[in-house]
Enzyme design. Structure first.
Site, PDB file in Angstrom:
ATOM      1  N   MET B 175       0.808  -1.158  -0.070  1.00  0.00           N
ATOM      2  CA  MET B 175       0.085   0.031   0.128  1.00  0.00           C
ATOM      3  C   MET B 175       0.814   1.141  -0.087  1.00  0.00           C
ATOM      4  SD  MET B 175      -2.779  -0.787  -0.872  1.00  0.00           S
ATOM      5  CE  MET B 175      -3.534   1.041  -0.746  1.00  0.00           C
ATOM      6  N   ASP B 176       2.186   1.145   0.202  1.00  0.00           N
ATOM      7  CA  ASP B 176       2.996   2.282  -0.339  1.00  0.00           C
ATOM      8  C   ASP B 176       3.045   2.656  -1.806  1.00  0.00           C
ATOM      9  OD1 ASP B 176       3.330   2.797   2.225  1.00  0.00           O
ATOM     10  OD2 ASP B 176       5.330   2.642   2.439  1.00  0.00           O
ATOM     11  N   ASP B 177       3.116   1.115  -2.501  1.00  0.00           N
ATOM     12  CA  ASP B 177       3.344   1.334  -3.745  1.00  0.00           C
ATOM     13  C   ASP B 177       1.993   1.713  -4.503  1.00  0.00           C
ATOM     14  OD1 ASP B 177       5.879   0.442  -3.807  1.00  0.00           O
ATOM     15  OD2 ASP B 177       5.348  -1.911  -4.157  1.00  0.00           O
ATOM     16  N   GLN B 207      -4.423   6.208   2.759  1.00  0.00           N
ATOM     17  CA  GLN B 207      -3.929   4.839   2.506  1.00  0.00           C
ATOM     18  C   GLN B 207      -4.772   3.671   2.829  1.00  0.00           C
ATOM     19  OE1 GLN B 207      -0.167   4.073   4.490  1.00  0.00           O
ATOM     20  NE2 GLN B 207       0.840   3.290   2.747  1.00  0.00           N
TER      21      GLN B 207
END
Lengths: 420, 441
Positions: B175-177, B207
């Site tokens: 979930m950073d990508d 996010q």
């Protein structure tokens, strides 16, 4: 849906033609939920992915696929067979008045039907066409067959995900679930389409986009590629936490109710963190020796990392339900979370505050169902589900007769000839 | 590069750090937007700590390999935004920019006096994308995330693993990508809307919330059918269905077997190939590829239901065969016969061995002043008129301070020097990099 503000979405006014199977339909949903008029073109009888379960009340039927429902909100639907001469001609007419075509045919298929970008854009230079395919339009794997699992393997997701040996001896690499290879491809396809649309607002000209799901997946493993390129390292899989070149302390702990908590502690242990941690653990009388002043010495902390994580933190979490740990920790500034089931989110008050869950009417069943809503709140042009997925050929009359000008008699002939 | 750029003349004030925000602006930069990273070495997160500095280099602010890959196509302005002078400078920058993007906690920009209302006073049609953990509205807006926490709380972690084992989850910050992708999607969508209507807006991305729709069919199975995911056989690892448990769809496509990862020769850590047969016809093709062994002609494997019921036995047989080939050879044999198969690929496999990624030029070398020459990840799409490209290595910290402060904003050289002396452009007690001394000449 009556609560929605009467504002158009940010993509209002755009007409998208979607010829997409399970690999690309999420991109069409994103465009539609953000306000574009997405016309889904299905083969006569409907897209094969209408046969993917689960189904409403577990009764299999092409109008009851929950997967199809979810990925096709905010679209209108027509049926059209582009392999017939009439179908090709109608498609050409639709393309002449559309902004974007999103297609997921195998490379070369549309060209073999005379519906390649050159032909279509000759009549509509503003047209943007995005071909989203498993491997792109060129290369040795171009014609390879794929699936979500195959992409998770080749893209690197599986090489990074799985278990510590102690948790599941001999376990294979594990592909995370939910069809996320298609999501990754669709996110990048959406970005490419938007870039082309923005360029068109300035230059007035459309273009062709060749997007690859394999490349999208290969790009989505955070620092794995950089670890290899800069240090030659290949990372190992670990239970519920980051891949790493060597073993790292666990971050997933079982709570009193059997659910897990994700608690990121290792790498953050400094004297202030330990003081705050002692207070958090003390809320349930579980601080142990952590209040001892000796823990204000970084060297002592370092020497006792395993004690702090595997004894104190683990025992604290085991003493409370996961949700209680999650909220107690977050209220004190700890970036921890409960490992929840998807359906637990239905009870999340924060999501309710954001108006996240949407009631979507399915008038043919006389029922409404709750759908997940938007990732972001746009304050002047809302992201919202405008309608449930189309029934098979639901908008044939509306689009082909009312908008394109065919007569009802012509429509009947097209149906008889399996064009629609 | 004579090709036009999709985001030519678009300027982005990028306050973002760590991964999700910088991954978003990386793609805006690839399309030609001018990305100006606002950085401050005292509270920098993204360059340090670095676990991707080459073994032969000193770890410092300019030698993180992952930072380089995440921040190509950007410029860096080192600026103390927490000082009155720094705040004034950043306001002048916003006044000549199109997009402001940040991934701080939910109230940080407001506290600086740069909330959406103030941004509009500076630049009325600004597109402001905030990428916080939980969003700017809702009772838990002050909660914080890293990728793994967003994944846990949203239900993504739970959906990955073997039955009766702890969740395997995602082995990185998916979930950073993906949060970064949503950041890019929101910025582009807001920009398109602005170009069409003249109106900017605040886009409040979360996010954690963005993770939830990624479980759509599982959620509908619950809201429509009342079927929860805490059930026997879920999640089913790599299988479409776990044998001996109720026969329901597990949200990865059709319920079929074989559908698994199989060991390949020589049995090292990443020697696995996945094989999937969606139809009887595909299964019969696999039987032929395997050399039509006698076990495969058993009637129990002839039907889809039979293969699902006898999946353990089926998988053992397939793996006995798959172990006799390397994963790439196995892939080629299967695909040549129309059988769905691909190798499990590590990062090394993708960069060195994947013929498709090589053909598509996924990893091309680029020179970086501190790191030297290394491969950088390219875009997964090819646009015929405005291709995305990597045209700048990641910036050294503060590398473009003079260019932006003097060239773009029109401050004098004396003002630049004064700003270095008074701690506006670099902490007074911190050693300057040689390129900073050069820009002060």
């Amino acid at each position: 849906m009556s609560d929605d503000p009467p504002l158009p979405g940010p993509l209002a006014g755009l007409r998208i033609l979607e010829l997409a199977n399970e690999t690309g339909q999420f991109c069409g949903k994103l465009l539609g939920d953000l306000g574009a008029d997405v016309v889904k073109i299905e083969p006569p009888g409907g897209e094969p992915n209408r046969r993917i379960g689960p189904f409403l009340d577990d009764i299999p039927h092409p109008e009851r696929s929950l997967s199809f429902w979810y990925y096709n909100t905010s679209k209108r639907g027509i049926t059209l067979n582009p392999e017939t001469a009439d179908g090709r001609q109608l498609f050409g007419r639709l393309a002449a008045t559309s902004d974007v075509i999103l297609e997921t045919f195998r490379p070369g298929v549309l060209a073999s039907l005379g519906l390649d970008y050159e032909s279509l854009s000759a009549k509509n230079p503003r047209l943007i066409m995005c071909a989203l395919t498993p491997f792109g339009q060129t290369g040795p794997w171009r014609d390879y067959a794929s699936s979500d699992l195959l992409h998770m393997a080749a893209g690197g997701e599986m090489a990074s995900s799985g278990y510590d040996g102690g948790d599941a001896p001999n376990a294979p690499p594990i592909a995370p679930g939910g069809g996320n290879a298609w999501h990754m491809g669709c996110h990048f396809a959406y970005v490419a389409i938007m870039a082309a649309l923005i360029y068109r607002t300035v230059a007035g000209q459309g273009q062709y986009i060749d997007a690859s799901i394999h490349e999208a997946c290969a790009l989505t493993t955070e620092a794995a590629i950089a670890n290899y390129i800069y240090r030659g390292e290949v990372l190992r899989r670990q239970t519920g936490r980051h891949h790493a070149s060597g073993p790292t302390p666990r971050t997933q702990f079982r709570a009193k109710d059997g659910a897990y908590v994700c608690a990121l502690v290792a790498g953050r242990l400094n004297p202030k963190y330990v003081r705050d941690l002692a207070e958090l653990l003390d809320t349930n009388g579980m601080a142990g020796d952590l209040k001892d002043p000796k823990y204000q010495d970084p060297a002592v902390i370092a020497a006792n990392t395993s004690h702090i994580i595997d004894d104190l933190v683990a025992n604290f979490i085991a003493s409370l339900p996961a949700e209680e740990v999650y909220h107690a920790a977050q209220e004190r500034g700890f970036t921890w979370g409960a490992v929840r089931t998807p359906e637990a989110l239905l009870d999340d008050p924060h999501l309710h505050d954001r108006g996240f869950w949407k009631e979507v009417e399915h008038p043919e069943f006389g029922r409404s169902f709750i759908y997940p809503g938007e990732a972001a709140i746009y304050n002047s042009s809302p992201w919202r589900i405008s309608r449930r997925a189309p029934l098979i050929g639901e908008h044939n009359t509306e689009i082909l007769c009312d908008e394109l000008g065919l007569s009802r008699a012509e429509l009947s002939v097209l149906a008889e000839n399996r064009v629609i | 590069m004579s090709r036009p750029r999709a985001l030519e003349n678009i300027r982005v004030v990028d306050f973002s750090w760590v991964r999700a925000g910088p991954w978003a602006t990386r793609w805006l930069g690839a399309f030609g937007a001018e990305i100006i990273k606002i950085e401050w070495p005292e509270n920098e997160r993204g360059r340090l700590p670095s676990t991707t500095t080459p073994q032969n280099l000193e770890v410092n602010l300019n030698t993180s390999g992952n930072f380089n890959d995440t921040n190509v196509n950007k410029k860096s302005l080192s600026l103390n935004v927490r000082s009155a002078k720094g705040l004034e400078i950043v306001k002048r920058l916003i006044a000549v920019s199109d997009i402001v993007i940040e991934n701080f906690s939910s109230r940080v920009l407001q506290k600086w006096g740069l909330g959406y209302r103030e941004l509009c006073e500076i630049k009325p049609d600004i597109v402001y994308v905030s990428m916080s953990g939980y969003g700017h509205t809702g009772r838990h807006h002050h909660y914080t995330t890293f990728g793994p926490v967003a994944q846990a709380v949203s239900g993504l972690t739970y959906s990955s693993g073997l039955p009766d084992k702890p969740p395997a989850g995602w082995g990185w910050s998916y979930m950073d990508d993906t949060g970064g992708m949503y950041g890019a999607m929101c910025a582009l969508t807001g920009l398109y809307h602005r170009n069409m209507t003249g109106q900017g807006q605040h886009i409040d991305l979360s996010q954690m919330v963005a993770s939830v729709p990624l479980n759509g069919p599982a959620l509908l199975d619950f809201t429509v059918n009342g079927r929860g995911s805490r059930r026997p056989g879920y999640p089913p690892g790599n299988r479409a269905h776990w044998p001996g448990t109720p026969l329901v769809n597990n949200y990865r496509g059709p319920t079929v077997a074989p559908h698994n990862a199989y060991r390949t020769h020589p049995g090292e850590y990443n020697d696995w190939c996945v094989i999937v047969c969606h139809t009887d016809e595909e299964w019969q093709r696999l039987v032929q590829v395997m050399g039509a062994p006698s076990w495969a002609s058993s009637p129990k494997f002839a039907t889809a239901i039979g293969r699902l019921q006898h999946q353990e036995e089926l998988d053992e047989h397939v793996e006995t065969w798959s172990m006799t080939f390397g994963k790439y050879e196995l892939t080629e044999r299967c695909q040549a016969a129309g059988v769905r198969a691909l190798p499990v690929q590590s990062a090394e496999d993708r960069v060195k061995h994947d013929p498709q990624l090589r053909h598509r030029e996924m990893y091309l070398e680029m020179e970086h002043p501190a790191l030297g020459r290394h491969k950088v990840q390219n875009a997964p799409f090819k646009l015929s008129e405005t291709p995305a490209s990597n045209h700048l290595p990641s910036p050294l910290i503060g590398q473009h301070t003079k260019e932006i402060v003097e060239g773009l904003l029109g401050y004098s050289h004396e003002e630049l020097r004064a700003g270095f002396d008074d701690g506006t452009f670099w902490p007074t007690k911190r050693a300057r990099f040689p390129y900073m001394e050069e820009m002060l000449q």
